[in-house]
Scaffold this active site. Sequence first.
Site, PDB file in Angstrom:
ATOM      1  N   ASN A 183     -10.383  -2.792   2.458  1.00 43.50           N
ATOM      2  CA  ASN A 183     -10.050  -2.817   1.030  1.00 43.50           C
ATOM      3  C   ASN A 183     -11.310  -2.574   0.215  1.00 43.50           C
ATOM      4  O   ASN A 183     -12.417  -2.567   0.757  1.00 43.50           O
ATOM      5  CB  ASN A 183      -9.468  -4.177   0.643  1.00 43.50           C
ATOM      6  N   HIS A 217       0.827  -1.222   0.000  1.00 44.08           N
ATOM      7  CA  HIS A 217       0.000   0.000   0.000  1.00 44.08           C
ATOM      8  C   HIS A 217       0.859   1.268   0.000  1.00 44.08           C
ATOM      9  O   HIS A 217       0.514   2.265   0.627  1.00 44.08           O
ATOM     10  CB  HIS A 217      -0.951   0.040   1.201  1.00 44.08           C
ATOM     11  N   HIS A 261      -4.024   1.108  12.010  1.00 44.03           N
ATOM     12  CA  HIS A 261      -3.813  -0.187  12.680  1.00 44.03           C
ATOM     13  C   HIS A 261      -5.184  -0.711  13.082  1.00 44.03           C
ATOM     14  O   HIS A 261      -5.921  -0.011  13.768  1.00 44.03           O
ATOM     15  CB  HIS A 261      -2.934   0.035  13.910  1.00 44.03           C
TER      16      HIS A 261
HETATM   17 FE1  HDE Z   1      -2.612  -4.749   5.442  1.00 42.32          FE
HETATM   18  N1  HDE Z   1      -0.805  -3.994   5.909  1.00 42.32           N
HETATM   19  N2  HDE Z   1      -1.972  -6.599   5.974  1.00 42.32           N
HETATM   20  N3  HDE Z   1      -4.364  -5.610   4.828  1.00 42.32           N
HETATM   21  N4  HDE Z   1      -3.263  -2.989   4.860  1.00 42.32           N
HETATM   22  C1  HDE Z   1      -0.422  -2.710   5.741  1.00 42.32           C
HETATM   23  O1  HDE Z   1       0.699  -1.414   7.351  1.00 42.32           O
HETATM   24  C2  HDE Z   1      -0.869  -6.848   6.702  1.00 42.32           C
HETATM   25  C3  HDE Z   1      -4.709  -6.917   4.892  1.00 42.32           C
HETATM   26  C4  HDE Z   1      -4.515  -2.662   4.451  1.00 42.32           C
HETATM   27  O2  HDE Z   1      -3.182   3.532   3.994  1.00 42.32           O
HETATM   28  C5  HDE Z   1       0.900  -2.408   6.369  1.00 42.32           C
HETATM   29  O3  HDE Z   1       1.020   0.797   7.683  1.00 42.32           O
HETATM   30  C6  HDE Z   1      -0.804  -8.246   7.049  1.00 42.32           C
HETATM   31  C7  HDE Z   1      -6.120  -7.087   4.689  1.00 42.32           C
HETATM   32  C8  HDE Z   1      -4.565  -1.270   4.071  1.00 42.32           C
HETATM   33  O4  HDE Z   1      -1.614   3.359   5.518  1.00 42.32           O
HETATM   34  C9  HDE Z   1       1.282  -3.729   7.016  1.00 42.32           C
HETATM   35  C10 HDE Z   1      -1.905  -8.816   6.475  1.00 42.32           C
HETATM   36  C11 HDE Z   1      -6.610  -5.828   4.484  1.00 42.32           C
HETATM   37  C12 HDE Z   1      -3.285  -0.783   4.284  1.00 42.32           C
HETATM   38  C13 HDE Z   1       0.126  -4.620   6.643  1.00 42.32           C
HETATM   39  C14 HDE Z   1      -2.638  -7.788   5.808  1.00 42.32           C
HETATM   40  C15 HDE Z   1      -5.498  -4.920   4.568  1.00 42.32           C
HETATM   41  C16 HDE Z   1      -2.487  -1.878   4.785  1.00 42.32           C
HETATM   42  C17 HDE Z   1       1.904  -1.768   5.441  1.00 42.32           C
HETATM   43  C18 HDE Z   1      -2.326 -10.290   6.500  1.00 42.32           C
HETATM   44  C19 HDE Z   1      -8.051  -5.398   4.187  1.00 42.32           C
HETATM   45  C20 HDE Z   1      -2.789   0.627   4.007  1.00 42.32           C
HETATM   46  C21 HDE Z   1       1.983  -0.312   5.829  1.00 42.32           C
HETATM   47  C22 HDE Z   1      -2.508 -10.788   7.790  1.00 42.32           C
HETATM   48  C23 HDE Z   1      -8.970  -5.714   5.237  1.00 42.32           C
HETATM   49  C24 HDE Z   1      -2.997   1.509   5.186  1.00 42.32           C
HETATM   50  C25 HDE Z   1       1.196  -0.210   7.025  1.00 42.32           C
HETATM   51  C26 HDE Z   1      -2.565   2.906   4.872  1.00 42.32           C
HETATM   52  C27 HDE Z   1      -1.152  -1.758   5.139  1.00 42.32           C
HETATM   53  C28 HDE Z   1       0.070  -5.901   7.035  1.00 42.32           C
HETATM   54  C29 HDE Z   1      -3.816  -8.033   5.067  1.00 42.32           C
HETATM   55  C30 HDE Z   1      -5.674  -3.504   4.380  1.00 42.32           C
HETATM   56  C31 HDE Z   1       2.635  -4.294   6.661  1.00 42.32           C
HETATM   57  C32 HDE Z   1       0.282  -8.906   7.861  1.00 42.32           C
HETATM   58  C33 HDE Z   1      -6.907  -8.404   4.728  1.00 42.32           C
HETATM   59  C34 HDE Z   1      -5.777  -0.502   3.553  1.00 42.32           C
HETATM   60  O5  HDE Z   1       1.338  -3.624   8.408  1.00 42.32           O
END
Ligand code: HDE
Length: 729
Positions: free
Chosen positions: A155, A82, A346
């Site tokens: 999402n 992202h 978060h």
């Molecule tokens: Fe994320 N995801 N994600 N994700 N995600 C990040 O956090 C992660 C997942 C989502 O505009 C990271 O600050 C793991 C699902 C958005 O700043 C990180 C898993 C969904 C955004 C991270 C998922 C999301 C992130 C990278 C699987 C939809 C952008 C930068 C367990 C429900 C937020 C950050 C923004 C961002 C980890 C799966 C949505 C690495 C480990 C499912 C919208 O922490």
Amino acid sequence: MIDNKESEGSNANQENEKTANLAPHTTDSTGEFMTTNTGLRVNDDQNSLKAGDRGATLLEDFILREKITHFDHERIPERVVHARGSGAHGVFKVYEPMSAVTKAGFLNDTSIETPVFVRFSTVAGSKGSTDLARDVRGFAVKFYTQEGNFDLVGNNMPVFFIQDAIKFPDLVHAVKPEPDNEMPQAASAHDTFWDFISLMPESAHMIMWLMSDRAIPRSYRMMEGFGVHTFRFINEEGVSHFVKFHWKPLLGVHSVAWDEAQKISGKDPDFHRRDLWDAIESGNFPEWELGVQIVPEEDEFKFDFDLLDPTKIIPEELVPVQRIGKMTLNRNPDNFFAETEQVAYHLGHIVPGIDFTNDPLLQGRLFSYTDTQLLRLGGPNFQEIPINRPIVRVDNNQRDGHMRQTINRGKSSYNPNTLGGGFPAQAKASEGGFTSYPERIDAKKIRARSKSFFDHFSQAKLFFDSQSDPEKNHIVDALSFELGKVKTVEIRQRMVGILSLIDKGLAAEVAFALRVHVPQDPELPINHSIPADGDPADYDSVMQESVVTISDALSMVNTPKDSIQTRKIAFLAADGVDEKSITTVRDALVSAGAVVEIISTRHNYIMTESDTKLPVDHTFLTAASVLYDAVYVPGGTNSVASIEAEADAVHFLNEAFKHCKPIASDLSAIQVLEATYFSKKLPADYDDATILKEGLVVLDDVDQLADKFILAISQHRFWEREKPRKIPA
Ligand code: HDE
């Protein structure tokens, strides 16, 4: 340096508690002298301090050193996923108190406008990549509530690729550019992604969404949002209900065509960012309704899928989406880095009345988000960055660390204490103290996946079956494109095997394009994420009979099509344009909420037949049809002749036709349409039925033309036109 001036950014009149909270950190240098970071006024910002005017620069030059050092440290790591995003401020208001299911204050007090900051993003590309990649879009909302920040980090698709967080690094490594040559950027169309996906049957449902037009939205303002996981609502009595969160855009859900998306990526890679920015600047504030699907605790096992499985939706036919409030984005950020880049979401940021479930993807995310901010934002004080601060007080015994901003008074930084009078004090639940839902847990510690997670195909099939014919064609095309870019034939073949379990026809069409075969009797593939000592037989996928076989909510065809609000319409005109022909249609479209831009052969202005000056927005050099929703050619002998003679104008029309967009022409400009490739397809008649089918309007009477053009534009696209697929543009 920071001062107390009011923010003078766009829409500075959108006052709320968060803007007040940001104000002391917002600055504007208008009318001020330049200073160093210690406040010393700078006399010469053009020349460094040297030993003579042709001599070496002196180490003594603290002004040069400070400036260059700050510059050297301007970048922070981009988000690991992202990375590419756009943000906006706004407000959320609940319609009716939700006290029956949740005690969350912001979902109960109908008089409160809760400030929000939203960040939309793509997932795979780097910070500078194109907005129009085929990808999932992030939809992250930070609510600054009276009980602390609540982040809904969702999402634009309601399911996910994997069921367990432990697979996330694998998924992301597979989709990111390949490690040896860092290619391709912001694209899933390559071997490592499809290698992984073809071995992960649990991703079948998400792949259907990703290959659908949902992955190439027309605008961030025209896409849905989903919390994905099942969460809990907790009411005052401590009763828990399961809840799925939805965002429903009031402008409907719309996409672009894939060929168009690729061209937009070249013509304007900031297309979505610009669209969001421009809409807010012009006062067309994007709006979404917050929807919830509520499931009582006792119905947990009522479904043919597991509520904890993030690869499943709850079909709206089984549990309707109740619309409980509205979010309006009404202010652009003042500073991209300070706000959009530094905002830290978060899903562990919750408030009383909302809690987690044991969804194994959700559980893993609870660890990841804080961890990633520590690296990205440089330490544990990232919550003190203005955009991340809550609008309520923060009091605890956490201290120190890099860049600490808060100056905590007093001797005690521990609890319990007497020296600090026992403060800060713990809050009882009745005083707003957060208590976790006391879910009963009695289990063996075990690395395993529940068998209730093993049906990977029935909802993939439900999604595919629920699409209209054009949408199905787009899925076939997307898969043919993506797998066509895969070099390893075995991977293509394996994917066709997976597709055949979703729909035989789909698999056959993709197989035809790839010239591979559809397996006669494909076996349900095993889930390859099995432990080293696991018996593959224990991990066999199972196919459930889905109770719901078609869900209208899954097709974009059923989205509202009653408005042309904020649609961008190109008028192709030159000197000598007929004034009535251009202004009547322009005024009608603008009063219906559309944005009209005149595109001509030269910049600045054109003169009408009656010698009036009309401003030109773009020439054919700086604009392209892919950046507009519809095209109009007004009359006027000289204008029509110039436009007809302009090859780029004819290309503009051909391309708009190819991308199934509404096209209108004054009857007196018909010769321009006759110069196009689609001239043979112009219908004989332009009644409503033909317009609704073909999206073409050619009329003499410009008042009538404007009405019918509005009808056509509100339909968005005329996908039927794709059938011949023979427009060279
Ligand atoms: Fe994320 N995801 N994600 N994700 N995600 C990040 O956090 C992660 C997942 C989502 O505009 C990271 O600050 C793991 C699902 C958005 O700043 C990180 C898993 C969904 C955004 C991270 C998922 C999301 C992130 C990278 C699987 C939809 C952008 C930068 C367990 C429900 C937020 C950050 C923004 C961002 C980890 C799966 C949505 C690495 C480990 C499912 C919208 O922490």
